[in-house]
Design a protein around this motif. Structure first.
Motif, PDB file in Angstrom:
ATOM      1  N   LEU A   1      24.692   1.493  11.169  1.00  0.00           N
ATOM      2  CA  LEU A   1      25.302   0.210  10.802  1.00  0.00           C
ATOM      3  C   LEU A   1      26.771   0.383  10.429  1.00  0.00           C
ATOM      4  CD1 LEU A   1      22.496  -1.563   8.754  1.00  0.00           C
ATOM      5  CD2 LEU A   1      23.387  -2.214  10.991  1.00  0.00           C
ATOM      6  N   GLN A   2      27.051   1.455   9.717  1.00  0.00           N
ATOM      7  CA  GLN A   2      28.441   1.701   9.324  1.00  0.00           C
ATOM      8  C   GLN A   2      29.307   1.930  10.566  1.00  0.00           C
ATOM      9  OE1 GLN A   2      28.893   4.919   6.557  1.00  0.00           O
ATOM     10  NE2 GLN A   2      30.946   4.306   5.994  1.00  0.00           N
ATOM     11  N   ASP A   3      28.823   2.716  11.513  1.00  0.00           N
ATOM     12  CA  ASP A   3      29.569   2.929  12.764  1.00  0.00           C
ATOM     13  C   ASP A   3      29.757   1.625  13.521  1.00  0.00           C
ATOM     14  OD1 ASP A   3      29.752   5.608  12.207  1.00  0.00           O
ATOM     15  OD2 ASP A   3      28.157   6.204  13.609  1.00  0.00           O
ATOM     16  N   TYR A   4      28.683   0.833  13.597  1.00  0.00           N
ATOM     17  CA  TYR A   4      28.728  -0.429  14.340  1.00  0.00           C
ATOM     18  C   TYR A   4      29.737  -1.397  13.716  1.00  0.00           C
ATOM     19  CZ  TYR A   4      27.145  -4.805  16.420  1.00  0.00           C
ATOM     20  OH  TYR A   4      27.095  -5.999  17.072  1.00  0.00           O
ATOM     21  N   PHE A   5      29.667  -1.559  12.406  1.00  0.00           N
ATOM     22  CA  PHE A   5      30.548  -2.513  11.740  1.00  0.00           C
ATOM     23  C   PHE A   5      31.964  -1.981  11.559  1.00  0.00           C
ATOM     24  CE2 PHE A   5      26.474  -4.371  10.153  1.00  0.00           C
ATOM     25  CZ  PHE A   5      26.599  -5.565  10.836  1.00  0.00           C
ATOM     26  N   GLN A   6      32.120  -0.680  11.521  1.00  0.00           N
ATOM     27  CA  GLN A   6      33.451  -0.107  11.333  1.00  0.00           C
ATOM     28  C   GLN A   6      34.363  -0.480  12.497  1.00  0.00           C
ATOM     29  OE1 GLN A   6      33.499   4.145  10.997  1.00  0.00           O
ATOM     30  NE2 GLN A   6      35.578   4.184  10.187  1.00  0.00           N
ATOM     31  N   THR A   7      33.849  -0.416  13.719  1.00  0.00           N
ATOM     32  CA  THR A   7      34.651  -0.773  14.889  1.00  0.00           C
ATOM     33  C   THR A   7      35.078  -2.236  14.817  1.00  0.00           C
ATOM     34  OG1 THR A   7      33.399   0.831  16.174  1.00  0.00           O
ATOM     35  CG2 THR A   7      34.667  -0.776  17.405  1.00  0.00           C
ATOM     36  N   SER A   8      34.152  -3.107  14.451  1.00  0.00           N
ATOM     37  CA  SER A   8      34.482  -4.531  14.333  1.00  0.00           C
ATOM     38  C   SER A   8      35.501  -4.771  13.223  1.00  0.00           C
ATOM     39  CB  SER A   8      33.222  -5.356  14.054  1.00  0.00           C
ATOM     40  OG  SER A   8      32.321  -5.236  15.116  1.00  0.00           O
TER      41      SER A   8
ATOM     42  N   LEU B   1      10.993  11.193   4.477  1.00  0.00           N
ATOM     43  CA  LEU B   1      11.092  10.426   5.722  1.00  0.00           C
ATOM     44  C   LEU B   1      11.790   9.089   5.494  1.00  0.00           C
ATOM     45  CD1 LEU B   1      10.379  10.242   8.732  1.00  0.00           C
ATOM     46  CD2 LEU B   1       8.211   9.210   8.047  1.00  0.00           C
ATOM     47  N   LEU B   2      11.429   8.397   4.428  1.00  0.00           N
ATOM     48  CA  LEU B   2      12.070   7.120   4.112  1.00  0.00           C
ATOM     49  C   LEU B   2      13.564   7.306   3.836  1.00  0.00           C
ATOM     50  CD1 LEU B   2       9.390   5.396   1.865  1.00  0.00           C
ATOM     51  CD2 LEU B   2      10.123   4.703   4.142  1.00  0.00           C
ATOM     52  N   TYR B   3      13.909   8.351   3.117  1.00  0.00           N
ATOM     53  CA  TYR B   3      15.307   8.617   2.812  1.00  0.00           C
ATOM     54  C   TYR B   3      16.095   8.900   4.091  1.00  0.00           C
ATOM     55  CZ  TYR B   3      19.520  10.900   1.146  1.00  0.00           C
ATOM     56  OH  TYR B   3      20.830  11.238   0.942  1.00  0.00           O
ATOM     57  N   GLN B   4      15.553   9.771   4.944  1.00  0.00           N
ATOM     58  CA  GLN B   4      16.248  10.111   6.182  1.00  0.00           C
ATOM     59  C   GLN B   4      16.383   8.906   7.099  1.00  0.00           C
ATOM     60  OE1 GLN B   4      14.136  13.441   7.858  1.00  0.00           O
ATOM     61  NE2 GLN B   4      14.938  14.885   6.349  1.00  0.00           N
ATOM     62  N   THR B   5      15.343   8.095   7.182  1.00  0.00           N
ATOM     63  CA  THR B   5      15.393   6.894   8.022  1.00  0.00           C
ATOM     64  C   THR B   5      16.446   5.921   7.510  1.00  0.00           C
ATOM     65  OG1 THR B   5      13.058   7.149   8.551  1.00  0.00           O
ATOM     66  CG2 THR B   5      14.033   4.996   8.969  1.00  0.00           C
ATOM     67  N   SER B   6      16.455   5.673   6.217  1.00  0.00           N
ATOM     68  CA  SER B   6      17.437   4.738   5.664  1.00  0.00           C
ATOM     69  C   SER B   6      18.856   5.283   5.829  1.00  0.00           C
ATOM     70  CB  SER B   6      17.141   4.425   4.199  1.00  0.00           C
ATOM     71  OG  SER B   6      17.319   5.572   3.400  1.00  0.00           O
TER      72      SER B   6
END
Length: 173
Positions: free
Chosen positions: A63-70, A51-56
């Motif tokens: 985060l990668q999608d969010y920052f990639q656009t910027s 669960l921890l692995y999947q959540t992270s």
């Protein structure tokens, strides 16, 4: 010795048959319970780890999608500036570049340029109720969610403008 033999012969047969069976049954139940508890602990630890692995992993992907656009927007600005397609010294060209970015990438909540002197030109989208309330407090107007507006910042001065479909400032808010 005789006394011992007499004690053993005085024990009823039903105790001789029942007691070992009960002792074995209790021992087996205790062992099964112990091994089940240990196995359960390992399973819970394993599930927790998964669960921890999947959540992270999901957080990392978001985060990668969010920052990639910027990062793409920043790279596009850098490239356009180096190619001479706009100049940071000409506010109209700069506004045009920033307007194109915010209209072509709706996932970008804001785009702007800050100078070394502390002035800035920004296009922002009203993307949350918090921002909507802030704008209403500052301007007295309630802009709908999704509205794009222009903000110009100069030392000791901030101006918010409604913009037309080309990103040109229309009305001071």
């Amino acid at each position: 010795m005789a006394q011992r033999r007499r004690l053993l012969t005085n024990i009823p047969l039903r105790y001789v048959l029942v007691v070992p069976f009960v002792v074995q049954s209790v021992g087996i139940v205790a062992l099964v319970g112990y091994f089940s508890a240990r196995s359960g602990q390992r399973d819970v630890a394993n599930l927790t780890q998964q669960l921890l692995y999947q959540t992270s992993k999901r957080v990392e992907d978001h985060l990668q999608d969010y920052f990639q656009t910027s990062q793409q927007a920043i790279s596009a600005n850098h490239l356009a500036l180096n190619q001479g397609r706009f100049s940071i010294d000409q506010p109209e060209q700069l506004r045009s570049q920033l307007w194109q970015q915010i209209t072509l990438n709706p996932s970008i909540p804001s785009t702007g340029f800050w100078s070394e002197e502390g002035t800035a030109i920004l296009y922002l989208q009203v993307d949350s109720l918090t921002m909507q309330k802030f704008i209403q407090q500052v301007s007295g107007e309630r802009l709908p969610l999704g509205t794009v507006f222009l903000q110009e910042i100069r030392p000791n001065q901030r101006r918010f403008y409604r913009v037309n479909s080309q990103g040109q400032p229309q009305q001071l808010i």
